[in-house]
Design an enzyme around this catalytic site. Sequence first.
Site, PDB file in Angstrom:
ATOM      1  N   TYR A 288      43.209  21.711  -8.950  1.00 43.41           N
ATOM      2  CA  TYR A 288      42.757  20.669  -9.150  1.00 43.41           C
ATOM      3  C   TYR A 288      42.317  20.804  -7.603  1.00 43.41           C
ATOM      4  O   TYR A 288      40.682  21.348  -7.297  1.00 43.41           O
ATOM      5  CB  TYR A 288      43.558  19.784  -9.025  1.00 43.41           C
TER       6      TYR A 288
ATOM      7  N   LYS B 247      37.708  21.889  -5.381  1.00 42.34           N
ATOM      8  CA  LYS B 247      37.278  21.460  -4.811  1.00 42.34           C
ATOM      9  C   LYS B 247      37.382  21.705  -3.808  1.00 42.34           C
ATOM     10  O   LYS B 247      36.275  21.463  -3.033  1.00 42.34           O
ATOM     11  CB  LYS B 247      38.285  20.170  -4.972  1.00 42.34           C
TER      12      LYS B 247
ATOM     13  N   GLY C  78      34.172   5.933 -14.142  1.00 39.01           N
ATOM     14  CA  GLY C  78      35.203   6.105 -13.781  1.00 39.01           C
ATOM     15  C   GLY C  78      35.762   5.065 -12.839  1.00 39.01           C
ATOM     16  O   GLY C  78      35.558   4.152 -12.254  1.00 39.01           O
ATOM     17  N   PHE C  79      37.643   5.644 -11.987  1.00 34.63           N
ATOM     18  CA  PHE C  79      37.744   4.367 -11.027  1.00 34.63           C
ATOM     19  C   PHE C  79      36.880   4.231  -9.829  1.00 34.63           C
ATOM     20  O   PHE C  79      36.196   2.739  -9.911  1.00 34.63           O
ATOM     21  CB  PHE C  79      39.006   4.388 -10.575  1.00 34.63           C
TER      22      PHE C  79
END
Length: 342
Positions: free
Chosen positions: A158, A162, A16-17
């Site tokens: 989302y 988290k 991932g980034f």
Amino acid sequence: MAQTLPRTALVTGSAGFIGFHVCKQLLADGWRVVGIDALTDYYDVALKTRRHAMLLQNQRFQAVTERIEAEDLLQSLFEEHRPDAVIHLAAQAGVRYSIDNPESYVQANLIGTFRLLEAARAYPPAHMLLASTSSVYGANTVMPYAETAKADTQMSFYAATKKANESMAHSYAHLYDLPTTMFRFFTVYGPWGRPDMALFKFTKAILENTPIDIYNHGDMARDFTYVDDLVDGIIRLIDTVPVRPKTADDIPEGDSLSPVAPWRIVNIGNSEPVQLLDFIAAIETAIGKPAIRNMMEMQPGDVPATWADADLLQRLTGYTPKTKVADGVAEFVAWYRDFYQV
């Protein structure tokens, strides 16, 4: 004289980034890194494959291509490698996508994190560092956001997953004495960024002479954090291991350390909110042409502003993110032009 073996880090979301940049820095610092990534098609897999290929040029990097929620995967990797540090970045990301496909967030963010915690319980590392997000602050209006502020009004699924990860990790830290740091990111940007994020989409559109969608008519602000600053903060936190306090009175004022567990939350942000229209102006300057602007209403699940209080990070590590948006945006645009040959 006996040679000291490198420390081992297990990094989820390594293609991932953010994961790519974290792995790259760990390798530069002499770590051995086991990277796990499913290479899902949420965005261009070629970008993820290229990131892993770059990391694999270092013999101290091992890539595992699998979903973290796969049963027994993490358990066996923890048993084999006994990581000193675990940096958990794998997740289904994106506020808007969580409206369209919430189940993918249950699988990756909830079940995946549960598998990680179970593996850590069986084979405890010296420190667990788990990614959270500024989105957990939700409807909070008191800014800058402090880690000690109540955060119970998440506005997207989302963000809710988290926040659940934070609570899950706290329970394991308390029950099994697992030292755990949750870091809350604030709008990370930079080279090798995600195509679903504003900077990537705006740069692509401006270069292709297509309109950019500007939500809430541009009346938004974000605490943009350059990826190198974020990585520096994460790396510095590895050896800043939380210790369960003897009493609540032992917790310094402003520290998010739990009174009952070796667990804390740390913001990593630039502490300088930037207006969205100023961010767009920085992209236009870096590219050298104006954007075609399509003003729109606010998107469901979004928040009008974010602003990090990064004092705790500074007190714990001596570090404060500092890259100016104009400089970071210019670095991204240069990378984008080079990568896509435009």
